[in-house]
Structure formats: structure tokens, C-alpha cells
Write an enzyme that holds these catalytic residues in place. Sequence first.
Site, mmCIF file in Angstrom:
data_model
loop_
_atom_site.group_PDB
_atom_site.id
_atom_site.type_symbol
_atom_site.label_atom_id
_atom_site.label_comp_id
_atom_site.label_asym_id
_atom_site.label_seq_id
_atom_site.Cartn_x
_atom_site.Cartn_y
_atom_site.Cartn_z
ATOM 1 N N TYR A 151 33.837 52.588 78.126
ATOM 2 C CA TYR A 151 35.284 52.196 77.525
ATOM 3 C C TYR A 151 35.613 50.951 78.254
ATOM 4 O O TYR A 151 35.509 50.551 79.475
ATOM 5 C CB TYR A 151 36.251 53.344 77.894
ATOM 6 C CG TYR A 151 37.770 53.126 77.650
ATOM 7 C CD1 TYR A 151 38.017 52.790 76.167
ATOM 8 C CD2 TYR A 151 38.630 52.642 78.506
ATOM 9 C CE1 TYR A 151 39.368 52.689 75.923
ATOM 10 C CE2 TYR A 151 39.951 52.393 78.201
ATOM 11 C CZ TYR A 151 40.376 52.113 76.815
ATOM 12 O OH TYR A 151 41.675 52.108 76.489
ATOM 13 N N ASP A 246 32.166 45.492 83.849
ATOM 14 C CA ASP A 246 33.398 45.940 83.725
ATOM 15 C C ASP A 246 33.443 46.998 84.887
ATOM 16 O O ASP A 246 33.104 48.149 84.744
ATOM 17 C CB ASP A 246 33.675 46.535 82.519
ATOM 18 C CG ASP A 246 35.153 47.573 82.383
ATOM 19 O OD1 ASP A 246 35.754 47.447 83.489
ATOM 20 O OD2 ASP A 246 35.711 47.761 81.462
ATOM 21 N N LYS A 274 42.542 49.231 88.044
ATOM 22 C CA LYS A 274 42.636 50.803 88.388
ATOM 23 C C LYS A 274 43.000 50.358 89.826
ATOM 24 O O LYS A 274 44.256 50.285 90.682
ATOM 25 C CB LYS A 274 41.700 51.574 88.179
ATOM 26 C CG LYS A 274 41.593 51.810 86.706
ATOM 27 C CD LYS A 274 41.035 52.798 86.289
ATOM 28 C CE LYS A 274 41.305 53.183 84.908
ATOM 29 N NZ LYS A 274 40.289 52.889 83.657
HETATM 30 C C1 LIG Z 1 40.642 52.170 82.408
HETATM 31 C C2 LIG Z 1 39.776 51.101 82.054
HETATM 32 C C3 LIG Z 1 39.808 50.156 81.407
HETATM 33 C C4 LIG Z 1 41.362 49.696 80.751
HETATM 34 O O1 LIG Z 1 42.166 49.478 81.596
HETATM 35 P P1 LIG Z 1 43.737 49.845 81.227
HETATM 36 O O2 LIG Z 1 44.409 49.293 82.551
HETATM 37 O O3 LIG Z 1 44.058 51.260 80.767
HETATM 38 O O4 LIG Z 1 43.990 48.616 80.381
HETATM 39 C C5 LIG Z 1 38.891 49.092 81.018
HETATM 40 N N1 LIG Z 1 37.623 49.411 81.460
HETATM 41 C C6 LIG Z 1 37.365 50.579 82.244
HETATM 42 C C7 LIG Z 1 35.963 50.568 82.681
HETATM 43 C C8 LIG Z 1 38.316 51.521 82.433
HETATM 44 O O5 LIG Z 1 38.009 52.467 83.069
#
Ligand SMILES: *Cc1c(COP(=O)(O)O)cnc(C)c1O
Length: 438
Positions: A151, A246, A274
Amino acid sequence: MKNVKSRKSQSKSVSAFAEALNYIPGGVNSPVRAFGGVDRKPLFIAKAKGSKIYDIDGNVYIDYVGSWGPMILGHAHPAVVKAIQNAAKKGASFGAPTLAETKLAKKICLSFPSIKKVRLVSSGTEAVMTAIRLARAYSHKDLIIKMAGCYHGHSDALLVAAGSGAAEHAVPSSAGVPPAVANLTIVIPYNDLEAAKKAFQTHKDKIAAIVVEPIAANMGVVPPNEGYLQTLRNLCDNEKAMLIFDEVITGFRVALGGAQELYGIKADITCLGKIIGGGLPLAAVGGRAQIMDMLAPIGPVYQAGTLSGNPIATAAANATLDILSKGDCYKKLEAKTSMLAEGLKNAAKKQNVPIIINRVGSLLSCFFTNRPVCNFEDVKTTNIRQFKAFFTEMLKQGIYIAPSAYEAMFLSLAHSKQDIEKTVESAQKSFQNLRKFS
Ligand SMILES: *Cc1c(COP(=O)(O)O)cnc(C)c1O
């Protein structure tokens, strides 16, 4: 009547949800919060402190959601609360540069050797969206490779699913994403190097970037096979594509320098989120100077944000990273989580319930299966009915895990030995009632 106390009333949450449904689509501001994945109604939260979270009915739970990753220090850590209060007193937002932003940017660069410059944004979604725009601009190519089950936020290019054949163009996974946009993304299985090679062959000289969670943690935790990330690195180098890590979950989670430090691989562009916000909305995109200097105002790639580098969020971020960079936080997290993993394994064995634990540092998944889980297809074969029953049993016993079989458990520095022992005891009781769902 002995059990009355442990049977928690959730009546206030139930009516709060009914009221929210009148004004908020689905009653929540982010879909997974709705508890749809476990066929239940969500708990409304009143407060949280340390490892504990409290619902509005006054029930207390040991929290393994941690706001889906950010709360690595535990909730309401005094140093973070103080930093937020002090910043708030000085004004919430100026729309002008501040000293604290440079401090934070420097800390990020020092933690991640692959990051020479970094831009602060407000969400992980924005960070990845910007990373992709940068990769396309820098490489003068358009296509993106993404892995199924990873994601990367909810921008159009990444809300896609695999097309019909291997290495084919993706299709939208959400209504409202134009097929023409999805068409620019190729979705392949995680941990599948042959698929990655094939995608590069099929789309010769058209791939701008691979975007990947170096440790997948949005399909449960799925670590990279040995050599996987290094081979992706080599493929990108050979094909002049950008490797985008990511690390929105893994950055400052599995090590100060994220998965890159753990596996000794350098990404061209890294996305963070996060944890770096300390619970406030803050994320970042960083990388090689040549790439990052393509951003406006000095380069041709446009990107902006009214609240980017917001003083309060930046203060929470600086306080959080200061704590994480001192002492032996990651050793402690490793020890706590390994204790939990061993406890869960033993408890399941005693109850004769097959589980597979995937774990990297303080990221953990308990899959209901007896086969290794290495990609999204494997995750989909796990026993979701058992997961749902497990979730419900754990909640009854005061343990709050993510309401979805596809989400990790997150430990924090505030989780105590007693918390973990209580969790393992509760798990053993919960496993006992699972056999009927096998
Ligand atoms: C949570 C998440 C996102 C998106 O971050 P938001 O602050 O919710 O937009 C993108 N990449 C990864 C791996 C994530 O876990």
C-alpha cells in the site's frame, strides 16, 4: 456471573457510531477504522496513555494498533506532549520557514545515508505521490512498477490491481481512478524477481521506477526474501529506473535508518511518514540531491503544501526522533517483540492451532495458516474466519489488535513485560476457541 466484568459493554461506542453515520461517510474518516474486516462495529476512543487505549465506555485495552504505526514511543509520551504544548503556544502555523524544520530535515538525512535532501509533507500519500512525480521527471519515463499487496497511500496511480497477464498494465482498484492512469502502473507479486525482470523486458526503456515497501507491512508483515531488495536495486541500476522505498511504516520502526539500514540497500528516493510525525500529520520524501533539487522552487517538478512542515507536527517529530536516536530503543523493541512472538507460537502450539508468525523488529503478524507467507497470494489463503474470531476473543480480553487480517501488530517502547504476558495468556485462551473455524 463470574465473567460479567470481562464482558465489556460497548453501548456508548455503538450509539456514537450510529450518530457518526449520519454525518460522516461510513461513520469513519479512514475506511479500516470501521471494523468491516471483522464484521463488527468500531470502538470510539476516549484517550490513550503508554501501551493502553481507552474507549468511551471506559474499557481499557493493551493497544497493538498504535494508530497504525506512528506511536512507537507509546501514547502521550511526556516529552512529545510537552513539545506539542510549547509549539502550540507559539502559534499553530505561519506558512513561512522555521528553524525546527531544518533541524528535523537534518536528523532525517543523518539517519538515512541515501537521503541528502528531504521535503516535509503532511501524509504518506503525498510523500509517495511526490516520489513518483520526481522519478518520472528525473528518468523521463512514465511507467511505475508496484507490488501486489503493498500500500502506498490513495493517489490515483497506486490505487490499482494487477492486469490480466503477468507484466501487463494495471487496472483501477477504486472507482474514480481512470483506466488511463492505472495503465501507467504495472503490478507484480512481491518477492518475485522473475516477474520484476519480465516487467522490465516487456516494457523496455519505459519504467521510471519501482515503488516498494522494503518490508511489506500492509498485507500483514511479509519480509523480503534474501537478495530480493538487492536484485531490485541492480535491476533499477541496469535499466536506469529509480528505486523508491516506501518506508512510511518501516522508517524509524525497524531501525533508525529503516529497512535500508537493516538490509544495507540504498534507495534513490525514500518515503517516510507515520513514526516521524510522532502522532501528528507529518511525512517526508527524500533522496539523492540531484533528484530532490528537481523540486520547485529550484526545479521543474511542482509540489507544495499549506501546512507542510507545520510547527506543531515538526515539534512532535523532533521530540520523537530525539528519543529514538538515544539509548537502545531498537534493542528493547526487538526483545519485547521477540518475547511476544515466542509466546504466541507456544500458545498456539498448546492449543493445536497452526499459525505462522512473520516478524521484523517490532512489526509482527500472526497468520492463521501452516504454510510460509511470502506474498499477497499466500496472505489470501490464510484462514480469515479464524482471524476474525481471534480478534473478537482478544478484544473481549482487553487486547486491541488491528481489526483486519491484513494489518500488522505494532509494539511500542511502552509495552511492558506484564503487557506481553497478559497478551500471551489472552491469546492462549483465544486460540482455544478457534478450532471450530478451521
Ligand atoms: C500508511 C501508509 C501510507 C499512506 O500514508 P498516509 O499518511 O495514510 O497517507 C503509504 N505507504 C505506506 C507503506 C503506508 O503504510
